[in-house]
Enzyme design. Structure first.
Site, PDB file in Angstrom:
ATOM      1  N   ASP A  17       0.806  -1.317  -0.144  1.00 55.74           N
ATOM      2  CA  ASP A  17      -0.309  -0.094  -0.101  1.00 55.74           C
ATOM      3  C   ASP A  17       0.925   1.136  -0.039  1.00 55.74           C
ATOM      4  O   ASP A  17       1.027   1.931   0.741  1.00 55.74           O
ATOM      5  CB  ASP A  17      -1.113  -0.028   1.114  1.00 55.74           C
ATOM      6  CG  ASP A  17      -2.070   1.024   1.251  1.00 55.74           C
ATOM      7  OD1 ASP A  17      -2.452   1.549   0.090  1.00 55.74           O
ATOM      8  OD2 ASP A  17      -2.831   0.931   2.356  1.00 55.74           O
ATOM      9  N   GLU A  96      -6.019   5.330  -9.151  1.00 55.63           N
ATOM     10  CA  GLU A  96      -7.361   5.798  -8.614  1.00 55.63           C
ATOM     11  C   GLU A  96      -7.988   7.120  -9.680  1.00 55.63           C
ATOM     12  O   GLU A  96      -6.996   7.869 -10.058  1.00 55.63           O
ATOM     13  CB  GLU A  96      -7.142   6.319  -7.372  1.00 55.63           C
ATOM     14  CG  GLU A  96      -8.501   6.735  -6.458  1.00 55.63           C
ATOM     15  CD  GLU A  96      -8.270   6.540  -5.257  1.00 55.63           C
ATOM     16  OE1 GLU A  96      -9.471   6.522  -4.472  1.00 55.63           O
ATOM     17  OE2 GLU A  96      -7.420   5.847  -4.651  1.00 55.63           O
ATOM     18  N   LYS A 132      -9.074   2.280  -9.865  1.00 52.67           N
ATOM     19  CA  LYS A 132      -9.619   2.114  -8.430  1.00 52.67           C
ATOM     20  C   LYS A 132     -10.679   3.317  -8.471  1.00 52.67           C
ATOM     21  O   LYS A 132     -10.511   4.500  -8.785  1.00 52.67           O
ATOM     22  CB  LYS A 132      -8.456   2.570  -7.670  1.00 52.67           C
ATOM     23  CG  LYS A 132      -8.591   2.290  -6.166  1.00 52.67           C
ATOM     24  CD  LYS A 132      -7.368   2.512  -5.328  1.00 52.67           C
ATOM     25  CE  LYS A 132      -7.425   2.129  -4.001  1.00 52.67           C
ATOM     26  NZ  LYS A 132      -6.213   2.542  -3.419  1.00 52.67           N
ATOM     27  N   THR A 156     -12.871   1.024  -3.827  1.00 55.50           N
ATOM     28  CA  THR A 156     -12.241   1.176  -2.479  1.00 55.50           C
ATOM     29  C   THR A 156     -13.224   2.008  -1.488  1.00 55.50           C
ATOM     30  O   THR A 156     -14.225   2.378  -1.892  1.00 55.50           O
ATOM     31  CB  THR A 156     -10.663   2.046  -2.764  1.00 55.50           C
ATOM     32  OG1 THR A 156     -10.220   2.295  -1.421  1.00 55.50           O
ATOM     33  CG2 THR A 156     -11.186   3.336  -3.267  1.00 55.50           C
ATOM     34  N   PHE A 178     -12.161  -1.330   4.295  1.00 62.40           N
ATOM     35  CA  PHE A 178     -11.294  -0.902   4.897  1.00 62.40           C
ATOM     36  C   PHE A 178     -11.470  -1.590   6.739  1.00 62.40           C
ATOM     37  O   PHE A 178     -12.537  -1.744   7.035  1.00 62.40           O
ATOM     38  CB  PHE A 178     -11.389   0.649   5.469  1.00 62.40           C
ATOM     39  CG  PHE A 178     -10.819   1.457   4.148  1.00 62.40           C
ATOM     40  CD1 PHE A 178     -10.619   0.527   2.775  1.00 62.40           C
ATOM     41  CD2 PHE A 178     -10.321   2.539   4.089  1.00 62.40           C
ATOM     42  CE1 PHE A 178     -10.118   1.112   1.697  1.00 62.40           C
ATOM     43  CE2 PHE A 178      -9.707   3.260   3.072  1.00 62.40           C
ATOM     44  CZ  PHE A 178      -9.375   2.384   1.870  1.00 62.40           C
TER      45      PHE A 178
END
Length: 320
Positions: A17, A96, A132, A156, A178
């Site tokens: 990440d 993203e 993303k 996400t 998450f």
């Protein structure tokens, strides 16, 4: 005995990440994920200065207006950074779509297709990238269209079951539920409560999503994200993928112990429920204060870092 990190890799695919090339080279993950916050941090580190200088010069030759030039440079930069990351990992990189587009299906589709086109121009095949998107209703609907175009997506900022279910029903390739940010919310709401990793609400959320997907044979990959401690990660050993920050990768790499599979496939169910409607999705989000607040907070945070990145790029372009 091998480290916790090496043992974990037997049960889950480990994803870095980060956009930090040194960390990616050190920990040898299968994939890497990025977002505006990570891209901004990597740019501020100075390790991409020569790349930015080269891209800035090429954009300046296009004669674009101020906002158009900044947008073009930002797109070229995140794709070029993705290329550098792909040189260090055997799998994929997640790139993203701007958080400010999270409530606009058409704009999300346009940006996603633009990013894919830049990758293809650089001869990076589609099967090495994931687009993303934030798991708003609009983001999920954009992913549905993109998946039909053979552009695979990573949804996400997932904080509850309704988001995860809607993503699977839309045919999303991968979701990032998450963990740590859910814990943050509960710690603030219930400061007197102490959560052991296996009992943390974020860990329990990912487990329930994983079991539901496997029970109903949804092919969507579950990738736990946003970890606050090693205990959370080990409690989700066996999840399809786990995306982990360099600090926690380092802790896992330097620690000994025994890692066991904590997630296993759930008994199969015969039939899937009807897909969630937009009204049902929005109602379930409305009923979940934590998910609603954390999704909005996450989008605002990514957009804030995107704006800071664009200010840095504007200065490089000589735009005030």
């Amino acid at each position: 005995m091998s480290s916790l990190l090496e043992q974990l890799k037997h049960y889950s695919t480990v994803v870095a990440d980060t956009g930090d090339l040194a960390s990616i080279t050190r920990f040898k993950p299968q994939d890497a994920t990025t977002n505006p916050s990570l891209i901004l941090k990597a740019v501020q580190s100075g390790q991409y200065d020569s790349l930015i200088d080269s891209l800035t010069a090429s954009v300046q030759q296009l004669g674009l207006s101020g906002p158009e030039a900044i947008d073009e440079l930002a797109d070229r930069l995140i794709v070029a950074m993705g290329q550098h990351i792909l040189a260090q990992v055997p799998g994929r990189v997640s790139t993203e779509v701007n958080a400010r587009l999270s409530f606009d299906v058409d704009a999300s589709l346009k940006k996603a297709r633009r990013l894919v086109a830049l990758y293809q121009k650089a001869e990076v095949p589609k099967d090495r990238i994931l687009i993303k998107l934030a798991a708003t209703w609009e983001g999920i609907m954009a992913a549905r269209v993109l998946e039909q175009e053979d552009i695979q997506c990573n949804l996400t900022l997932i904080f509850n079951f309704a988001q995860a279910r809607a993503c699977a029903e839309a045919g999303a390739y991968l979701i990032s539920p998450f963990v740590g940010r859910i814990l943050d919310w509960h710690r603030q709401a219930e400061p007197e409560v102490t959560f052991e990793p296996e009992q943390e609400p974020g860990v329990q959320s990912v487990r329930s999503i994983y079991q539901y997907f496997r029970a109903l044979d949804y092919p969507t990959v579950v990738m736990g994200a946003s970890f606050r401690n090693v205990g959370e990660i080990l409690a989700l050993s066996g999840c399809d993928r786990l995306t982990i920050s360099p600090a926690l990768l380092s802790e896992l790499d330097e620690s000994d112990g025994q890692v066991s599979r904590m997630l296993a496939d759930h008994p199969k169910r015969d039939t899937r429920p009807d897909p969630l409607s937009e009204a049902e999705f929005r109602w379930l989000m409305n009923e979940d204060a934590m998910a609603t607040e954390k999704l909005a907070e996450g989008i605002r945070g990514f957009e804030s870092d995107q704006q800071e990145l664009e200010r840095l790029l504007a200065r490089r372009l000589g735009i005030e």
